[in-house]
Design a protein around this motif. Structure first.
Motif, PDB file in Angstrom:
ATOM      1  N   GLY A  69       0.820  -1.350  -0.073  1.00 15.06           N
ATOM      2  CA  GLY A  69      -0.050  -0.141  -0.155  1.00 15.06           C
ATOM      3  C   GLY A  69       1.021   1.292  -0.104  1.00 15.06           C
ATOM      4  O   GLY A  69       0.168   2.275  -0.387  1.00 15.06           O
ATOM      5  N   GLY A  70       2.044   1.126   0.354  1.00 17.53           N
ATOM      6  CA  GLY A  70       2.928   2.400   0.704  1.00 17.53           C
ATOM      7  C   GLY A  70       4.205   2.366   1.659  1.00 17.53           C
ATOM      8  O   GLY A  70       4.261   0.821   2.226  1.00 17.53           O
ATOM      9  N   CYS A  76      -0.766   4.612   2.374  1.00 19.57           N
ATOM     10  CA  CYS A  76      -1.899   3.752   1.964  1.00 19.57           C
ATOM     11  C   CYS A  76      -3.271   4.394   2.032  1.00 19.57           C
ATOM     12  O   CYS A  76      -4.058   3.649   1.537  1.00 19.57           O
ATOM     13  CB  CYS A  76      -1.788   2.581   3.321  1.00 19.57           C
ATOM     14  SG  CYS A  76      -0.267   1.746   3.460  1.00 19.57           S
ATOM     15  N   LEU A  77      -3.589   5.408   2.487  1.00 20.68           N
ATOM     16  CA  LEU A  77      -5.091   6.010   2.578  1.00 20.68           C
ATOM     17  C   LEU A  77      -5.499   5.842   1.350  1.00 20.68           C
ATOM     18  O   LEU A  77      -6.797   5.556   1.149  1.00 20.68           O
ATOM     19  CB  LEU A  77      -4.977   7.294   3.298  1.00 20.68           C
ATOM     20  CG  LEU A  77      -5.057   7.597   4.683  1.00 20.68           C
ATOM     21  CD1 LEU A  77      -4.975   8.891   5.079  1.00 20.68           C
ATOM     22  CD2 LEU A  77      -6.370   6.834   5.086  1.00 20.68           C
ATOM     23  N   PRO A  78      -5.030   6.438   0.030  1.00 22.06           N
ATOM     24  CA  PRO A  78      -5.702   6.209  -1.281  1.00 22.06           C
ATOM     25  C   PRO A  78      -6.028   4.884  -1.572  1.00 22.06           C
ATOM     26  O   PRO A  78      -7.152   4.719  -1.954  1.00 22.06           O
ATOM     27  CB  PRO A  78      -4.805   6.847  -2.421  1.00 22.06           C
ATOM     28  CG  PRO A  78      -3.505   7.595  -1.579  1.00 22.06           C
ATOM     29  CD  PRO A  78      -3.673   6.902   0.044  1.00 22.06           C
ATOM     30  N   VAL A  79      -5.353   3.934  -1.221  1.00 19.59           N
ATOM     31  CA  VAL A  79      -5.487   2.420  -1.384  1.00 19.59           C
ATOM     32  C   VAL A  79      -6.666   1.973  -0.622  1.00 19.59           C
ATOM     33  O   VAL A  79      -7.552   1.384  -1.003  1.00 19.59           O
ATOM     34  CB  VAL A  79      -4.189   1.726  -1.263  1.00 19.59           C
ATOM     35  CG1 VAL A  79      -4.616   0.154  -1.268  1.00 19.59           C
ATOM     36  CG2 VAL A  79      -3.173   1.773  -2.129  1.00 19.59           C
ATOM     37  N   ILE A  80      -6.643   2.308   0.546  1.00 18.97           N
ATOM     38  CA  ILE A  80      -7.661   2.114   1.557  1.00 18.97           C
ATOM     39  C   ILE A  80      -9.008   2.556   1.012  1.00 18.97           C
ATOM     40  O   ILE A  80     -10.242   1.610   0.964  1.00 18.97           O
ATOM     41  CB  ILE A  80      -7.448   2.619   3.041  1.00 18.97           C
ATOM     42  CG1 ILE A  80      -6.183   1.790   3.538  1.00 18.97           C
ATOM     43  CG2 ILE A  80      -8.681   2.221   3.955  1.00 18.97           C
ATOM     44  CD1 ILE A  80      -5.732   2.469   4.897  1.00 18.97           C
ATOM     45  N   ALA A 124     -13.250   1.802   7.058  1.00 19.87           N
ATOM     46  CA  ALA A 124     -12.861   0.881   6.036  1.00 19.87           C
ATOM     47  C   ALA A 124     -11.577   0.085   6.880  1.00 19.87           C
ATOM     48  O   ALA A 124     -11.025  -0.738   6.090  1.00 19.87           O
ATOM     49  CB  ALA A 124     -12.165   1.830   4.941  1.00 19.87           C
ATOM     50  N   MET A 125     -11.498   0.252   8.168  1.00 16.37           N
ATOM     51  CA  MET A 125     -10.342  -0.454   8.677  1.00 16.37           C
ATOM     52  C   MET A 125     -10.841  -1.063   9.759  1.00 16.37           C
ATOM     53  O   MET A 125     -10.568  -0.666  10.872  1.00 16.37           O
ATOM     54  CB  MET A 125      -9.090   0.541   9.048  1.00 16.37           C
ATOM     55  CG  MET A 125      -8.246   0.862   7.741  1.00 16.37           C
ATOM     56  SD  MET A 125      -7.191   2.034   8.193  1.00 16.37           S
ATOM     57  CE  MET A 125      -6.053   1.185   9.376  1.00 16.37           C
ATOM     58  N   LYS A 346      -8.680  -7.199   2.687  1.00 16.57           N
ATOM     59  CA  LYS A 346      -7.511  -7.347   2.088  1.00 16.57           C
ATOM     60  C   LYS A 346      -6.212  -7.009   3.111  1.00 16.57           C
ATOM     61  O   LYS A 346      -6.361  -5.742   3.637  1.00 16.57           O
ATOM     62  CB  LYS A 346      -6.964  -6.195   0.781  1.00 16.57           C
ATOM     63  CG  LYS A 346      -8.140  -6.688  -0.455  1.00 16.57           C
ATOM     64  CD  LYS A 346      -7.358  -7.826  -1.335  1.00 16.57           C
ATOM     65  CE  LYS A 346      -7.688  -7.866  -2.796  1.00 16.57           C
ATOM     66  NZ  LYS A 346      -6.920  -9.151  -3.152  1.00 16.57           N
ATOM     67  N   TYR A 347      -5.312  -7.821   3.256  1.00 18.34           N
ATOM     68  CA  TYR A 347      -4.225  -7.618   3.918  1.00 18.34           C
ATOM     69  C   TYR A 347      -3.408  -6.597   3.154  1.00 18.34           C
ATOM     70  O   TYR A 347      -3.000  -6.804   1.879  1.00 18.34           O
ATOM     71  CB  TYR A 347      -3.123  -8.723   4.240  1.00 18.34           C
ATOM     72  CG  TYR A 347      -3.489  -9.399   5.261  1.00 18.34           C
ATOM     73  CD1 TYR A 347      -2.019  -9.657   6.057  1.00 18.34           C
ATOM     74  CD2 TYR A 347      -4.506  -9.717   5.918  1.00 18.34           C
ATOM     75  CE1 TYR A 347      -2.143 -10.318   7.365  1.00 18.34           C
ATOM     76  CE2 TYR A 347      -4.620 -10.309   7.336  1.00 18.34           C
ATOM     77  CZ  TYR A 347      -3.322 -10.521   8.155  1.00 18.34           C
ATOM     78  OH  TYR A 347      -3.407 -11.275   9.181  1.00 18.34           O
ATOM     79  N   VAL A 348      -3.080  -5.267   3.602  1.00 22.70           N
ATOM     80  CA  VAL A 348      -2.244  -4.283   2.840  1.00 22.70           C
ATOM     81  C   VAL A 348      -1.023  -4.021   3.543  1.00 22.70           C
ATOM     82  O   VAL A 348      -0.732  -3.331   4.430  1.00 22.70           O
ATOM     83  CB  VAL A 348      -3.188  -3.128   2.740  1.00 22.70           C
ATOM     84  CG1 VAL A 348      -2.296  -1.914   1.892  1.00 22.70           C
ATOM     85  CG2 VAL A 348      -4.578  -3.219   1.953  1.00 22.70           C
ATOM     86  N   PRO A 349       0.150  -4.648   3.038  1.00 23.88           N
ATOM     87  CA  PRO A 349       1.404  -4.506   3.766  1.00 23.88           C
ATOM     88  C   PRO A 349       1.855  -3.236   3.310  1.00 23.88           C
ATOM     89  O   PRO A 349       1.602  -2.776   2.228  1.00 23.88           O
ATOM     90  CB  PRO A 349       2.301  -5.661   3.100  1.00 23.88           C
ATOM     91  CG  PRO A 349       1.232  -6.533   2.226  1.00 23.88           C
ATOM     92  CD  PRO A 349       0.184  -5.787   1.917  1.00 23.88           C
TER      93      PRO A 349
END
Length: 390
Positions: A69-70, A76-80, A124-125, A346-349
């Motif tokens: 994600g970043g 990662c915010l835009p991805v989330i 979203a989290m 989704k797991y976002v590393p």
């Protein structure tokens, strides 16, 4: 839509990818499908990073941006936000591994605490994750699990590990954010299991907050699940489990052979599949006292879960059942499940490019070794390219 063709819908699967991102994904999986290439690429990347060659930009724009994600949470915010427009939640995964210093363990704890506070303000989290060895030395878990006596300084060190677990789980309870604790190698897992159970006993009184991980390629995990469930019922707490197949198979088998003990790993892939499905079925049948995060890229297990939920009258939006996949993989599962109304995350590393490389390399190697995984991804990307006339 017939559920058995649900995951073939590429329009839903890749809706968030523009044409350039679709082409990049296709290129990446094509590269990953060649084992020799992955080996050469891995060696070259490791060398370049160790030698401080300027390759971070290249890694960042290819593998890293596809699977991560970043470099930090804000990144990662835009991805989330983007994933959540399609109903897919994010589990931010600080993927820095294999550290040994107390300061890095405290940093990891602070990072997870920061993510919990971050998650508290973001619908979203709903879930966070950490690795036991992110909070303490591997050797200490191993020694504890083997029942060996700690020295005074080791005992103090262990107390600090417990305090890190507690700091994270108590804040998660306060903020109502669920915590997944990852599984690791079997020879350190007993101590981690005991610690996870202690956290569940303390914080899962009225609802599940803390989840341990069952790696179902271990043939003993179904029995363990039943035993902890029995204890939980008699001691009045609920159990949370993420179920996965497992990530350390070669290592596990090699060590068992080297040290001449029975391998903890199921003998065949189908025995692992059976074990995974048995654990999942057992939990879905006991949803009043166990919660479930289904971590899988296996389509058959997802179909089975959907069938069972329907048979047992479990609502798709029941918060006690989540499906999870890794960012950058199996979008055909994640987005199609979400579109059908299931809970999906989704797991976002994320983390500095250099520190996340071991994670990325493991992903690439895993993809080459899981028969069919990469070719399935490639085939779906090819279908979507054709659909878009690219």
């Amino acid at each position: 839509m017939n559920t058995n063709t649900l995951f073939d819908n590429t329009e839903v699967a890749f809706a968030l990818k523009n044409d350039a991102q679709l082409e990049r994904a296709y290129f990446l999986f094509k590269m990953i499908s060649h084992q020799p290439l992955v080996r050469i690429g891995t060696a070259a990347t490791n060398f370049a990073l160790k030698a401080n060659l300027p390759v971070e930009g290249l890694i960042r724009s290819t593998v890293f941006d596809h699977f991560c994600g970043g470099v930090n949470e804000e990144d990662c915010l835009p991805v989330i936000d983007k994933m959540f427009t399609k109903g897919v939640s994010a589990v931010l995964d600080y993927s820095v591994e294999g550290k040994e210093e107390e300061s890095t363990f405290n940093d990891a704890r602070d990072k997870i605490i920061k993510i919990i506070k971050f998650a508290d303000e973001k619908e979203a989290m709903p879930i966070v994750v950490f690795k036991p060895t992110g909070f303490g030395r591997f050797h200490l878990y191993q020694k504890k699990g083997e029942g060996k006596e700690f020295t005074d300084s080791e005992q103090e060190e262990w107390n600090r590990i417990e305090a890190r677990f507690d700091a994270v789980c108590s804040l998660a309870k306060e903020k109502d954010v669920e915590v997944l604790i990852d599984g690791e190698e079997s020879w350190m897992q007993d101590a981690a299991d005991d610690l996870c159970e202690a956290m569940m006993r303390k914080y899962n009184r009225d609802k599940p907050i803390v989840y341990n991980t069952l790696q179902t390629y271990r043939w003993d995990r179904f029995e363990y699940l039943k035993e902890i469930h029995k204890r939980a019922k008699s001691q009045n707490f609920t159990v949370g489990f993420k179920i996965v197949r497992g990530a350390y198979m070669e290592k596990e088998r090699n060590r068992a052979e080297e040290k001449n003990y029975k391998s903890p790993i199921c003998e065949t892939k189908s025995a692992t599949d059976e074990n995974f499905n048995s654990c999942m079925t057992y939990i879905l049948n006991n949803l009043d006292s166990i919660s479930l995060f289904i971590g899988t890229h296996n389509e058959q297990s997802c179909y089975l879960a959907m069938d069972l939920m329907q048979q047992l009258g479990i609502d798709k939006k029941d918060n006690n059942v989540w499906f999870g996949q890794l960012y950058g993989m199996s979008d055909h599962i994640s987005y199609n499940l979400a579109e059908q109304g299931y809970n999906v995350a989704k797991y976002v590393p994320f983390g500095p490019v250099k520190d996340v490389m071991p994670y990325l390399i493991r992903r690439a190697e895993e993809n080459t070794s899981v028969a069919g995984q990469t070719s399935r991804e490639l085939n779906l990307l090819k279908l979507e390219k054709a659909r878009r006339k690219l």
